[in-house]
Design a protein around this motif. Sequence first.
Motif, mmCIF file in Angstrom:
data_model
loop_
_atom_site.group_PDB
_atom_site.id
_atom_site.type_symbol
_atom_site.label_atom_id
_atom_site.label_comp_id
_atom_site.label_asym_id
_atom_site.label_seq_id
_atom_site.Cartn_x
_atom_site.Cartn_y
_atom_site.Cartn_z
ATOM 1 N N ALA A 20 0.842 -1.209 0.000
ATOM 2 C CA ALA A 20 0.000 0.000 0.000
ATOM 3 C C ALA A 20 0.873 1.253 0.000
ATOM 4 C CB ALA A 20 -0.973 -0.033 1.166
ATOM 5 N N GLY A 21 0.715 2.114 0.981
ATOM 6 C CA GLY A 21 1.442 3.377 0.998
ATOM 7 C C GLY A 21 2.939 3.235 1.131
ATOM 8 N N ALA A 22 3.409 2.071 1.591
ATOM 9 C CA ALA A 22 4.854 1.851 1.726
ATOM 10 C C ALA A 22 5.463 1.232 0.473
ATOM 11 C CB ALA A 22 5.124 0.944 2.921
ATOM 12 N N ALA A 23 4.687 1.044 -0.578
ATOM 13 C CA ALA A 23 5.172 0.365 -1.774
ATOM 14 C C ALA A 23 6.435 0.992 -2.357
ATOM 15 C CB ALA A 23 4.068 0.305 -2.828
ATOM 16 N N PRO A 24 6.564 2.333 -2.413
ATOM 17 C CA PRO A 24 7.775 2.912 -3.009
ATOM 18 C C PRO A 24 9.064 2.520 -2.296
ATOM 19 C CG PRO A 24 6.032 4.567 -2.894
ATOM 20 C CD PRO A 24 5.565 3.379 -2.110
ATOM 21 N N GLU A 25 8.985 2.094 -1.043
ATOM 22 C CA GLU A 25 10.192 1.744 -0.299
ATOM 23 C C GLU A 25 10.901 0.532 -0.905
ATOM 24 O OE1 GLU A 25 9.262 1.316 3.829
ATOM 25 O OE2 GLU A 25 8.250 3.266 3.948
ATOM 26 N N LEU A 26 10.163 -0.286 -1.641
ATOM 27 C CA LEU A 26 10.771 -1.467 -2.268
ATOM 28 C C LEU A 26 10.781 -1.373 -3.786
ATOM 29 C CD1 LEU A 26 9.458 -4.409 -0.033
ATOM 30 C CD2 LEU A 26 11.709 -3.352 -0.035
ATOM 31 N N ASP A 27 10.651 -0.170 -4.319
ATOM 32 C CA ASP A 27 10.672 0.002 -5.772
ATOM 33 C C ASP A 27 11.976 -0.515 -6.379
ATOM 34 O OD1 ASP A 27 8.156 1.021 -6.073
ATOM 35 O OD2 ASP A 27 8.774 3.119 -6.260
ATOM 36 N N VAL A 28 13.098 -0.240 -5.735
ATOM 37 C CA VAL A 28 14.390 -0.656 -6.295
ATOM 38 C C VAL A 28 14.512 -2.183 -6.270
ATOM 39 C CG1 VAL A 28 16.892 -0.481 -6.057
ATOM 40 C CG2 VAL A 28 15.465 1.522 -5.639
ATOM 41 N N ALA A 29 14.100 -2.804 -5.184
ATOM 42 C CA ALA A 29 14.130 -4.269 -5.104
ATOM 43 C C ALA A 29 13.194 -4.884 -6.126
ATOM 44 C CB ALA A 29 13.745 -4.723 -3.694
ATOM 45 N N ARG A 30 12.044 -4.270 -6.335
ATOM 46 C CA ARG A 30 11.073 -4.753 -7.305
ATOM 47 C C ARG A 30 11.645 -4.668 -8.723
ATOM 48 N NH1 ARG A 30 7.398 -1.494 -5.433
ATOM 49 N NH2 ARG A 30 6.896 -2.779 -3.613
ATOM 50 N N ALA A 31 12.271 -3.540 -9.042
ATOM 51 C CA ALA A 31 12.846 -3.367 -10.370
ATOM 52 C C ALA A 31 13.998 -4.345 -10.600
ATOM 53 C CB ALA A 31 13.332 -1.927 -10.542
ATOM 54 N N ALA A 32 14.818 -4.579 -9.580
ATOM 55 C CA ALA A 32 15.911 -5.539 -9.706
ATOM 56 C C ALA A 32 15.374 -6.952 -9.921
ATOM 57 C CB ALA A 32 16.799 -5.487 -8.468
ATOM 58 N N SER A 33 14.299 -7.294 -9.219
ATOM 59 C CA SER A 33 13.678 -8.611 -9.402
ATOM 60 C C SER A 33 13.157 -8.767 -10.825
ATOM 61 C CB SER A 33 12.541 -8.799 -8.398
ATOM 62 O OG SER A 33 13.016 -8.789 -7.065
ATOM 63 N N ASP A 34 12.539 -7.713 -11.341
ATOM 64 C CA ASP A 34 12.070 -7.749 -12.733
ATOM 65 C C ASP A 34 13.239 -8.001 -13.693
ATOM 66 O OD1 ASP A 34 9.496 -7.196 -11.872
ATOM 67 O OD2 ASP A 34 9.615 -5.052 -12.331
ATOM 68 N N GLU A 35 14.379 -7.347 -13.441
ATOM 69 C CA GLU A 35 15.547 -7.513 -14.309
ATOM 70 C C GLU A 35 16.082 -8.942 -14.243
ATOM 71 O OE1 GLU A 35 20.058 -5.660 -14.932
ATOM 72 O OE2 GLU A 35 18.657 -4.684 -13.567
ATOM 73 N N ALA A 36 16.164 -9.500 -13.041
ATOM 74 C CA ALA A 36 16.670 -10.865 -12.890
ATOM 75 C C ALA A 36 15.752 -11.870 -13.579
ATOM 76 C CB ALA A 36 16.811 -11.206 -11.407
ATOM 77 N N ILE A 37 14.452 -11.680 -13.474
ATOM 78 C CA ILE A 37 13.515 -12.609 -14.098
ATOM 79 C C ILE A 37 13.537 -12.451 -15.610
ATOM 80 C CG2 ILE A 37 11.062 -13.179 -14.303
ATOM 81 C CD1 ILE A 37 10.854 -12.552 -11.289
ATOM 82 N N ALA A 38 13.718 -11.228 -16.101
ATOM 83 C CA ALA A 38 13.843 -11.032 -17.545
ATOM 84 C C ALA A 38 15.037 -11.796 -18.091
ATOM 85 C CB ALA A 38 13.964 -9.546 -17.858
ATOM 86 N N ALA A 39 16.160 -11.786 -17.367
ATOM 87 C CA ALA A 39 17.336 -12.534 -17.801
ATOM 88 C C ALA A 39 17.069 -14.034 -17.774
ATOM 89 C CB ALA A 39 18.534 -12.185 -16.920
ATOM 90 N N LEU A 40 16.350 -14.484 -16.765
ATOM 91 C CA LEU A 40 15.992 -15.900 -16.660
ATOM 92 C C LEU A 40 15.136 -16.317 -17.856
ATOM 93 C CD1 LEU A 40 14.675 -17.674 -13.478
ATOM 94 C CD2 LEU A 40 13.330 -17.748 -15.559
ATOM 95 N N LEU A 41 14.131 -15.524 -18.181
ATOM 96 C CA LEU A 41 13.232 -15.880 -19.280
ATOM 97 C C LEU A 41 13.920 -15.755 -20.635
ATOM 98 C CD1 LEU A 41 9.892 -14.257 -18.047
ATOM 99 C CD2 LEU A 41 10.754 -16.589 -17.690
ATOM 100 N N ALA A 42 14.929 -14.880 -20.722
ATOM 101 C CA ALA A 42 15.671 -14.731 -21.972
ATOM 102 C C ALA A 42 16.446 -16.000 -22.323
ATOM 103 C CB ALA A 42 16.625 -13.542 -21.887
#
Length: 238
Positions: A20-42
């Motif tokens: 909820a309102g604390a979501a931006p606190e993990l934006d960087v971790a979320r973006a890094a997770s997206d990058e790691a999964i993109a590499a996995l799917l590639a």
Amino acid sequence: MLVAAAACPCPPLLVPDVAAGAAPELDVARAASDEAIAALLAAEPDLVWVIGEGPRTGIHEPGARGSFRPFGVDLDVHLGAAPSEPVEATLPPSLSVGAWLLARAGWTGAVRGYEVAGDGSASAQADGAFHLAEGRTGAERVAFLVMGDGTACRTLKAPGYLDERAEGVDAAIAAALRDLDVDGTLANLDADLARELKISGRAPWQLLSAAWDKREGTGRLLYEDAPYGVGYFVASWT
């Protein structure tokens, strides 16, 4: 054959609806997770195993359901496509977060879940790793999405309070994820120490270590931090 892996943190707060309102606190971790999964799917896997700690050890088949309702959010997830008939929510939180990340990445291929009890031995993880990577499904190209957190004792307000050992243990885990260290820290992380420091990634990381038979490869540590006093890591192995 295990062709790629991503290691991601598994707090339900990674899901913005839960945070909820604390979501931006993990934006960087979320973006890094997206990058790691993109590499996995590639790496074009035929099958993705989502691996995370839970109260038992066992397999969750495609369509298995997880829910964030216990965290106050009317949100359910499935491993792959939802079945035609409603099913009971059986995924532990670690696998639910993993299923959410895969859905966020748009993965529509084959996916299964492996829930692993945190108190298992390294040799047991090695046996499980073989069956996941080569012995059970017949898939030629397999990828692991490994969900787990480091210590929960980095600050006074952390879930496990402050433990002076925690920072050094997390640093060693981060280095191992960065360096493809399959025979050192990850494989030998002590079960008693993991329990004392409330580490949820020990067993999943040991499965990854046992299954990764490449001594050459590329390891990238995409994120390392301790928001809320808990060690979170994101890594990509290809």
